[in-house]
Design a protein around this motif. Structure first.
Motif, PDB file in Angstrom:
ATOM      1  N   THR A   9       0.856  -1.185   0.000  1.00  0.00           N
ATOM      2  CA  THR A   9       0.000   0.000   0.000  1.00  0.00           C
ATOM      3  C   THR A   9       0.895   1.239   0.000  1.00  0.00           C
ATOM      4  OG1 THR A   9      -0.154   0.313   2.394  1.00  0.00           O
ATOM      5  CG2 THR A   9      -1.671  -1.283   1.390  1.00  0.00           C
ATOM      6  N   GLY A  10       0.494   2.258  -0.738  1.00  0.00           N
ATOM      7  CA  GLY A  10       1.362   3.422  -0.867  1.00  0.00           C
ATOM      8  C   GLY A  10       2.600   3.113  -1.697  1.00  0.00           C
ATOM      9  N   GLY A  11       2.498   2.132  -2.570  1.00  0.00           N
ATOM     10  CA  GLY A  11       3.647   1.692  -3.354  1.00  0.00           C
ATOM     11  C   GLY A  11       4.053   2.630  -4.470  1.00  0.00           C
ATOM     12  N   ALA A  12       3.261   3.695  -4.700  1.00  0.00           N
ATOM     13  CA  ALA A  12       3.654   4.719  -5.669  1.00  0.00           C
ATOM     14  C   ALA A  12       4.324   5.903  -4.979  1.00  0.00           C
ATOM     15  CB  ALA A  12       2.428   5.202  -6.459  1.00  0.00           C
ATOM     16  N   GLY A  13       4.497   5.793  -3.656  1.00  0.00           N
ATOM     17  CA  GLY A  13       5.134   6.853  -2.893  1.00  0.00           C
ATOM     18  C   GLY A  13       6.625   6.612  -2.720  1.00  0.00           C
ATOM     19  N   SER A  17       7.735   2.763  -2.993  1.00  0.00           N
ATOM     20  CA  SER A  17       8.265   2.414  -4.316  1.00  0.00           C
ATOM     21  C   SER A  17       9.618   1.720  -4.197  1.00  0.00           C
ATOM     22  CB  SER A  17       8.372   3.658  -5.201  1.00  0.00           C
ATOM     23  OG  SER A  17       9.339   4.579  -4.714  1.00  0.00           O
ATOM     24  N   HIS A  18      10.409   2.100  -3.196  1.00  0.00           N
ATOM     25  CA  HIS A  18      11.691   1.425  -2.989  1.00  0.00           C
ATOM     26  C   HIS A  18      11.481   0.008  -2.438  1.00  0.00           C
ATOM     27  CE1 HIS A  18      13.154   5.540  -3.460  1.00  0.00           C
ATOM     28  NE2 HIS A  18      14.313   5.002  -3.766  1.00  0.00           N
ATOM     29  N   ALA A  19      10.459  -0.183  -1.613  1.00  0.00           N
ATOM     30  CA  ALA A  19      10.149  -1.531  -1.143  1.00  0.00           C
ATOM     31  C   ALA A  19       9.726  -2.420  -2.309  1.00  0.00           C
ATOM     32  CB  ALA A  19       9.044  -1.477  -0.081  1.00  0.00           C
ATOM     33  N   VAL A  20       8.955  -1.860  -3.234  1.00  0.00           N
ATOM     34  CA  VAL A  20       8.556  -2.612  -4.431  1.00  0.00           C
ATOM     35  C   VAL A  20       9.798  -3.055  -5.204  1.00  0.00           C
ATOM     36  CG1 VAL A  20       7.422  -2.427  -6.686  1.00  0.00           C
ATOM     37  CG2 VAL A  20       6.280  -1.544  -4.643  1.00  0.00           C
ATOM     38  N   ARG A  41       2.133   7.634 -10.312  1.00  0.00           N
ATOM     39  CA  ARG A  41       1.861   6.389 -11.040  1.00  0.00           C
ATOM     40  C   ARG A  41       3.113   5.855 -11.728  1.00  0.00           C
ATOM     41  NH1 ARG A  41       1.624   2.205 -12.576  1.00  0.00           N
ATOM     42  NH2 ARG A  41       0.040   1.040 -13.723  1.00  0.00           N
ATOM     43  N   TRP A  42       3.949   6.769 -12.228  1.00  0.00           N
ATOM     44  CA  TRP A  42       5.145   6.329 -12.945  1.00  0.00           C
ATOM     45  C   TRP A  42       6.197   5.718 -12.023  1.00  0.00           C
ATOM     46  CZ3 TRP A  42       9.090   8.994 -10.802  1.00  0.00           C
ATOM     47  CH2 TRP A  42       8.875  10.310 -10.395  1.00  0.00           C
ATOM     48  N   ALA A  43       6.023   5.866 -10.716  1.00  0.00           N
ATOM     49  CA  ALA A  43       6.976   5.272  -9.776  1.00  0.00           C
ATOM     50  C   ALA A  43       6.789   3.760  -9.645  1.00  0.00           C
ATOM     51  CB  ALA A  43       6.849   5.934  -8.408  1.00  0.00           C
ATOM     52  N   VAL A  44       5.674   3.237 -10.154  1.00  0.00           N
ATOM     53  CA  VAL A  44       5.406   1.799 -10.095  1.00  0.00           C
ATOM     54  C   VAL A  44       5.863   1.166 -11.400  1.00  0.00           C
ATOM     55  CG1 VAL A  44       3.632   0.032  -9.776  1.00  0.00           C
ATOM     56  CG2 VAL A  44       3.411   2.237  -8.620  1.00  0.00           C
ATOM     57  N   HIS A  75       2.554  -2.034   4.528  1.00  0.00           N
ATOM     58  CA  HIS A  75       1.620  -0.898   4.606  1.00  0.00           C
ATOM     59  C   HIS A  75       2.378   0.422   4.779  1.00  0.00           C
ATOM     60  CE1 HIS A  75      -1.574   1.731   5.601  1.00  0.00           C
ATOM     61  NE2 HIS A  75      -1.615   1.511   6.909  1.00  0.00           N
ATOM     62  N   PHE A  76       2.460   1.185   3.668  1.00  0.00           N
ATOM     63  CA  PHE A  76       3.133   2.482   3.671  1.00  0.00           C
ATOM     64  C   PHE A  76       2.167   3.659   3.532  1.00  0.00           C
ATOM     65  CE2 PHE A  76       6.109  -0.623   1.981  1.00  0.00           C
ATOM     66  CZ  PHE A  76       7.271  -0.354   2.687  1.00  0.00           C
ATOM     67  N   ALA A  77       0.941   3.397   3.089  1.00  0.00           N
ATOM     68  CA  ALA A  77       0.008   4.489   2.806  1.00  0.00           C
ATOM     69  C   ALA A  77      -0.291   5.283   4.070  1.00  0.00           C
ATOM     70  CB  ALA A  77      -1.286   3.929   2.220  1.00  0.00           C
ATOM     71  N   GLY A  78      -0.277   6.602   3.957  1.00  0.00           N
ATOM     72  CA  GLY A  78      -0.595   7.445   5.109  1.00  0.00           C
ATOM     73  C   GLY A  78      -0.029   8.835   4.959  1.00  0.00           C
ATOM     74  N   SER A  79      -0.330   9.687   5.923  1.00  0.00           N
ATOM     75  CA  SER A  79       0.146  11.071   5.933  1.00  0.00           C
ATOM     76  C   SER A  79       1.320  11.179   6.901  1.00  0.00           C
ATOM     77  CB  SER A  79      -0.983  12.015   6.363  1.00  0.00           C
ATOM     78  OG  SER A  79      -2.077  11.909   5.460  1.00  0.00           O
ATOM     79  N   ILE A  80       2.316  12.032   6.572  1.00  0.00           N
ATOM     80  CA  ILE A  80       3.601  11.926   7.276  1.00  0.00           C
ATOM     81  C   ILE A  80       4.197  13.246   7.757  1.00  0.00           C
ATOM     82  CG2 ILE A  80       4.228   9.808   6.057  1.00  0.00           C
ATOM     83  CD1 ILE A  80       6.079  11.586   4.285  1.00  0.00           C
TER      84      ILE A  80
END
Length: 332
Positions: A9-13, A17-20, A41-44, A75-80
């Motif tokens: 989740t949050g894999g375009a962030g 994206s580095h975890a992917v 989107r291009w980060a995926v 799980h990476f999605a969220g506000s930081i």
């Protein structure tokens, strides 16, 4: 390929994206879910299945889990952003805590076995001792840290009641970019010091703000433990392997190098790497910022099959700078 599919989740962030990339490099099947509010989107990578959507949408998450036979979630999605959390706490409790609760329920319902959570050193609040170890009191001083701590607590309770184990990885300050130039920090309006400094070095900003020079630190500026994002991504992969090896085990681990650098030390290092003198402007303290956050990292080193590979401030800055220049070319 080995192992069940990992939902990121949050894999375009930035970190997601580095975890992917780390998962792909290890031959693991991956699917990404991101609402693209801050992600790109291009980060995926093109080869990775992508689902645009919100993790709070339990039906959508359940469908993704079923369709892709997801066995683990990162799980990476969220506000930081800490100061924003002080100004708008409900946003953080919605995006970080309530949305995570929905995601965890969808994971349990879908039979997901392993859950790796992007937590933070902000759960410790203002530490009594430094470096901070994992058993230090967790007393957040801002809603960002509290929203993450609440999710840690949910995972503890869920893991006790259901056949799912978890790792809460408490990040210190993440910086740098993929050494191969495949991803980096691309968020518009980022507030992280090294990102801001390399933006200034490439002409995107006119100066760097130094927020507070009256902290109880050697030079009066805030001290942070900076970890290279690729080392952090590798830690997630190692944590997943540990959870898979011992399904009854849960992990709470600091992710840092065990030493800190002050704001002024970081800016001096940026000047050296860029051979420039970036303008610094002294500002007042920001709300919710502790004086120093440095990780005790003994536990992660003894628990996971992980060792830092890019533990060098100059290298972190150089990788961030290379990515920033690549971004400038992309946008020109």
């Amino acid at each position: 390929m080995s192992g069940s599919t990992v939902l990121v989740t949050g894999g375009a962030g930035y970190i997601g994206s580095h975890a992917v990339l780390a998962l792909l490099d290890a031959g693991r099947p991956v699917v990404v879910m991101d609402n693209l509010v801050t992600g790109m989107r291009w980060a995926v990578p093109e080869a990775v299945p992508f689902q645009e959507g919100d993790i709070a949408d339990m039906d959508l998450v359940g469908d993704v889990i079923a369709r892709h036979q997801v066995g683990a979630i990162m799980h990476f999605a969220g506000s930081i952003i800490v100061p924003e959390s002080v100004e708008n706490p409900l946003k953080y409790y919605r995006n970080n805590t309530a949305a995570s609760r929905a995601l965890i329920e969808a994971a349990v319902t879908g039979g997901v076995s392993h859950f790796i959570f992007s937590s933070t050193a902000a759960t410790y609040g203002t530490p009594e001792v430094s470096p901070i170890d994992e058993d230090a009191p967790q007393r957040p001083i801002n809603p960002y840290g509290m929203s993450k701590l609440m999710t840690e607590r949910m995972l503890e309770d869920v893991a006790a009641a259901h056949p799912m184990n978890f790792a809460a990885l408490r990040y210190f300050n993440v910086a740098g970019a993929d050494p191969k130039g495949r991803s980096g920090q691309s968020t518009v309006g980022a507030t992280h010091l090294i990102k801001v400094a390399v933006e200034a070095a490439t002409g995107k900003r006119g100066h760097v703000g130094v927020y507070g020079t009256d902290y109880d630190t050697p030079d009066g500026t805030g001290v942070r433990d900076y970890i290279h994002v690729s080392d952090l991504a590798a830690a997630h992969l190692a944590a997943l392997e540990a959870l898979e090896a011992e399904p009854a085990r849960n992990l709470k681990l600091n992710c840092g190098y065990g030493r800190g650098a002050s704001v002024l030390e970081v800016l001096d290092a940026v000047d050296r790497v860029t051979n420039m003198s970036i303008e610094r402007r002294i500002e007042g303290r920001r709300a919710g910022d502790p004086a120093a956050l440095v990780a005790a990292n003994d536990r992660i080193l003894s628990t996971l099959d992980w060792r830092p590979a890019r533990d060098d401030l100059g290298q972190i800055i150089a990788d961030a700078l290379a990515w920033e220049r690549q971004l400038a070319e992309r946008r020109s």
